[in-house]
Motif scaffolding. Sequence first.
Motif, PDB file in Angstrom:
ATOM      1  N   PHE A 111       0.871  -1.184   0.000  1.00  0.00           N
ATOM      2  CA  PHE A 111       0.000   0.000   0.000  1.00  0.00           C
ATOM      3  C   PHE A 111       0.904   1.229   0.000  1.00  0.00           C
ATOM      4  N   THR A 112       0.347   2.346  -0.448  1.00  0.00           N
ATOM      5  CA  THR A 112       1.112   3.598  -0.394  1.00  0.00           C
ATOM      6  C   THR A 112       0.370   4.580   0.499  1.00  0.00           C
ATOM      7  N   PHE A 113       1.081   5.576   0.966  1.00  0.00           N
ATOM      8  CA  PHE A 113       0.436   6.652   1.708  1.00  0.00           C
ATOM      9  C   PHE A 113      -0.202   7.598   0.693  1.00  0.00           C
ATOM     10  N   ALA A 114      -1.378   8.100   1.048  1.00  0.00           N
ATOM     11  CA  ALA A 114      -2.053   9.051   0.166  1.00  0.00           C
ATOM     12  C   ALA A 114      -1.844  10.463   0.695  1.00  0.00           C
ATOM     13  N   SER A 115      -1.930  11.417  -0.192  1.00  0.00           N
ATOM     14  CA  SER A 115      -2.043  12.797   0.235  1.00  0.00           C
ATOM     15  C   SER A 115      -3.526  12.966   0.582  1.00  0.00           C
ATOM     16  N   TYR A 116      -3.835  13.478   1.759  1.00  0.00           N
ATOM     17  CA  TYR A 116      -5.250  13.464   2.134  1.00  0.00           C
ATOM     18  C   TYR A 116      -5.703  14.733   2.854  1.00  0.00           C
ATOM     19  N   ILE A 117      -7.015  14.926   2.801  1.00  0.00           N
ATOM     20  CA  ILE A 117      -7.673  16.000   3.542  1.00  0.00           C
ATOM     21  C   ILE A 117      -8.613  15.309   4.517  1.00  0.00           C
ATOM     22  N   LYS A 118      -8.554  15.707   5.771  1.00  0.00           N
ATOM     23  CA  LYS A 118      -9.476  15.120   6.751  1.00  0.00           C
ATOM     24  C   LYS A 118     -10.178  16.258   7.488  1.00  0.00           C
ATOM     25  N   GLN A 119     -11.484  16.337   7.304  1.00  0.00           N
ATOM     26  CA  GLN A 119     -12.280  17.343   8.026  1.00  0.00           C
ATOM     27  C   GLN A 119     -13.511  16.640   8.572  1.00  0.00           C
ATOM     28  N   GLY A 120     -13.491  16.336   9.864  1.00  0.00           N
ATOM     29  CA  GLY A 120     -14.589  15.572  10.462  1.00  0.00           C
ATOM     30  C   GLY A 120     -14.703  14.224   9.764  1.00  0.00           C
ATOM     31  N   ASP A 121     -15.917  13.901   9.322  1.00  0.00           N
ATOM     32  CA  ASP A 121     -16.126  12.600   8.683  1.00  0.00           C
ATOM     33  C   ASP A 121     -15.727  12.574   7.212  1.00  0.00           C
ATOM     34  N   LEU A 122     -15.274  13.706   6.689  1.00  0.00           N
ATOM     35  CA  LEU A 122     -14.822  13.701   5.286  1.00  0.00           C
ATOM     36  C   LEU A 122     -13.327  13.389   5.228  1.00  0.00           C
ATOM     37  N   THR A 123     -12.981  12.313   4.521  1.00  0.00           N
ATOM     38  CA  THR A 123     -11.574  12.044   4.212  1.00  0.00           C
ATOM     39  C   THR A 123     -11.456  11.921   2.709  1.00  0.00           C
ATOM     40  N   LEU A 124     -10.583  12.753   2.151  1.00  0.00           N
ATOM     41  CA  LEU A 124     -10.378  12.747   0.708  1.00  0.00           C
ATOM     42  C   LEU A 124      -8.927  12.330   0.471  1.00  0.00           C
ATOM     43  N   ALA A 125      -8.717  11.231  -0.233  1.00  0.00           N
ATOM     44  CA  ALA A 125      -7.347  10.737  -0.408  1.00  0.00           C
ATOM     45  C   ALA A 125      -6.949  10.745  -1.877  1.00  0.00           C
ATOM     46  N   ILE A 126      -5.699  11.152  -2.125  1.00  0.00           N
ATOM     47  CA  ILE A 126      -5.216  11.241  -3.510  1.00  0.00           C
ATOM     48  C   ILE A 126      -4.016  10.323  -3.708  1.00  0.00           C
ATOM     49  N   SER A 127      -4.072   9.554  -4.782  1.00  0.00           N
ATOM     50  CA  SER A 127      -2.920   8.742  -5.186  1.00  0.00           C
ATOM     51  C   SER A 127      -2.561   9.085  -6.617  1.00  0.00           C
ATOM     52  N   THR A 128      -1.258   9.066  -6.930  1.00  0.00           N
ATOM     53  CA  THR A 128      -0.843   9.170  -8.330  1.00  0.00           C
ATOM     54  C   THR A 128      -0.156   7.872  -8.738  1.00  0.00           C
ATOM     55  N   ASN A 129      -0.411   6.810  -7.961  1.00  0.00           N
ATOM     56  CA  ASN A 129       0.234   5.521  -8.233  1.00  0.00           C
ATOM     57  C   ASN A 129       1.755   5.647  -8.181  1.00  0.00           C
ATOM     58  N   GLY A 130       2.227   6.594  -7.403  1.00  0.00           N
ATOM     59  CA  GLY A 130       3.666   6.804  -7.273  1.00  0.00           C
ATOM     60  C   GLY A 130       4.271   7.676  -8.369  1.00  0.00           C
ATOM     61  N   SER A 131       3.442   8.124  -9.334  1.00  0.00           N
ATOM     62  CA  SER A 131       4.000   8.909 -10.450  1.00  0.00           C
ATOM     63  C   SER A 131       4.527  10.260 -10.013  1.00  0.00           C
ATOM     64  N   SER A 132       3.773  10.928  -9.111  1.00  0.00           N
ATOM     65  CA  SER A 132       4.218  12.257  -8.678  1.00  0.00           C
ATOM     66  C   SER A 132       3.641  12.636  -7.320  1.00  0.00           C
ATOM     67  N   PRO A 133       4.343  12.270  -6.233  1.00  0.00           N
ATOM     68  CA  PRO A 133       3.900  12.691  -4.904  1.00  0.00           C
ATOM     69  C   PRO A 133       3.773  14.217  -4.810  1.00  0.00           C
ATOM     70  N   ALA A 134       4.641  14.938  -5.509  1.00  0.00           N
ATOM     71  CA  ALA A 134       4.576  16.408  -5.489  1.00  0.00           C
ATOM     72  C   ALA A 134       3.241  16.884  -6.049  1.00  0.00           C
ATOM     73  N   PHE A 135       2.775  16.270  -7.137  1.00  0.00           N
ATOM     74  CA  PHE A 135       1.486  16.646  -7.723  1.00  0.00           C
ATOM     75  C   PHE A 135       0.349  16.308  -6.761  1.00  0.00           C
ATOM     76  N   ALA A 136       0.429  15.129  -6.121  1.00  0.00           N
ATOM     77  CA  ALA A 136      -0.619  14.720  -5.166  1.00  0.00           C
ATOM     78  C   ALA A 136      -0.764  15.784  -4.073  1.00  0.00           C
ATOM     79  N   LYS A 137       0.372  16.263  -3.581  1.00  0.00           N
ATOM     80  CA  LYS A 137       0.345  17.261  -2.496  1.00  0.00           C
ATOM     81  C   LYS A 137      -0.234  18.600  -2.980  1.00  0.00           C
ATOM     82  N   GLN A 138       0.164  19.031  -4.159  1.00  0.00           N
ATOM     83  CA  GLN A 138      -0.344  20.310  -4.680  1.00  0.00           C
ATOM     84  C   GLN A 138      -1.840  20.227  -4.996  1.00  0.00           C
ATOM     85  N   LEU A 139      -2.283  19.077  -5.507  1.00  0.00           N
ATOM     86  CA  LEU A 139      -3.717  18.902  -5.779  1.00  0.00           C
ATOM     87  C   LEU A 139      -4.501  18.957  -4.466  1.00  0.00           C
TER      88      LEU A 139
END
Length: 189
Positions: A111-139
Amino acid sequence: MSYFPAFLNLRTKRILIIGGGIIAYNKLVHLLDFTKNIHIISQEFCDDMLYTIEKKSLSYQQKAYKVGDIKEYEIVIIAIDDRALAKNIYEESREYKCLCNSVDNLEHCDFTFASYIKQGDLTLAISTNGSSPAFAKQLKIYLESIIPRDVSGFLKEMKELRATLPKGKERMNMLKTKAKNYIKSWRKI
Ligand SMILES: C[C@@]1(CC(=O)O)C2=NC(=C\c3[nH]c(c(CCC(=O)O)c3CC(=O)O)Cc3[nH]c(c(CC(=O)O)c3CCC(=O)O)/C=C3\N/C(=C\2)[C@@H](CCC(=O)O)[C@]3(C)CC(=O)O)/[C@H]1CCC(=O)O
Ligand SMILES: NC(=O)c1ccc[n+]([C@@H]2O[C@H](COP(=O)([O-])OP(=O)(O)OC[C@H]3O[C@@H](n4cnc5c(N)ncnc54)[C@H](O)[C@@H]3O)[C@@H](O)[C@H]2O)c1
């Protein structure tokens, strides 16, 4: 093949982080948003890591990794600066049923770590399949700027409605319209 997006319940999972540098620390901080059931093994620890271990009363051992140390864990994060040892630990992990994340090598990640947003019960996770962690963070930063602060309140309200209104088509349509209108209202902000 892409990684399957899933949200894990970590309550009963024992997690081991191997490494005490800045990358291990980043992984620890992200895990702490979801669980405290974490053990850390490392030869050296950075100051932030030591401060957090103390503040959160986490268990840790200051030592070099030894074969067998991963045995008791369901989730193992390899965050060391020694690629040969990281490979050995990954190969050892195949003997057990644990899920392995290796910060240095996508091929050694169950598994990989996702770039994520957590606000209460909302968790939004982003993966680029390892292509660009920098892009995941900026998105993530971009999405954070769109999602309003009251989203957790909105979800509380929706949860309450789902718990109180009788199931059926009428409830379904009402919840759908409410969700749609809430998202539509963001454009006016
Ligand atoms: C999302 C995030 C989550 C987290 O860490 O919790 C995360 N990396 C983050 C940041 C980041 N990492 C790197 C940079 C520098 C810019 C760049 O390289 O892009 C930045 C940007 C920065 O720090 O600003 C370098 C890097 N990362 C990996 C390698 C090894 C390799 O590619 O082989 C190297 C090269 C090391 C070197 O060059 O020596 C590998 C992985 N990093 C992943 C996750 C997984 C894939 C996620 C995906 O699908 O994209 C994966 C595969 C494994 C894993 O770590 O689980 C977190 C953002 C957190 C946030 O949102 O704030
Ligand atoms: N996945 C990501 O997001 C990402 C981003 C940047 C870098 N990296 C990679 O992550 C790795 C770690 O980076 P860092 O900056 O934290 O490195 P670091 O040198 O600061 O830390 C390495 C840690 O591993 C420990 N360690 C080394 N050998 C050990 C052993 N035999 N037993 C126990 N502990 C041991 C050290 O004591 C130290 O605490 C690097 O190889 C780097 O390329 C990954």
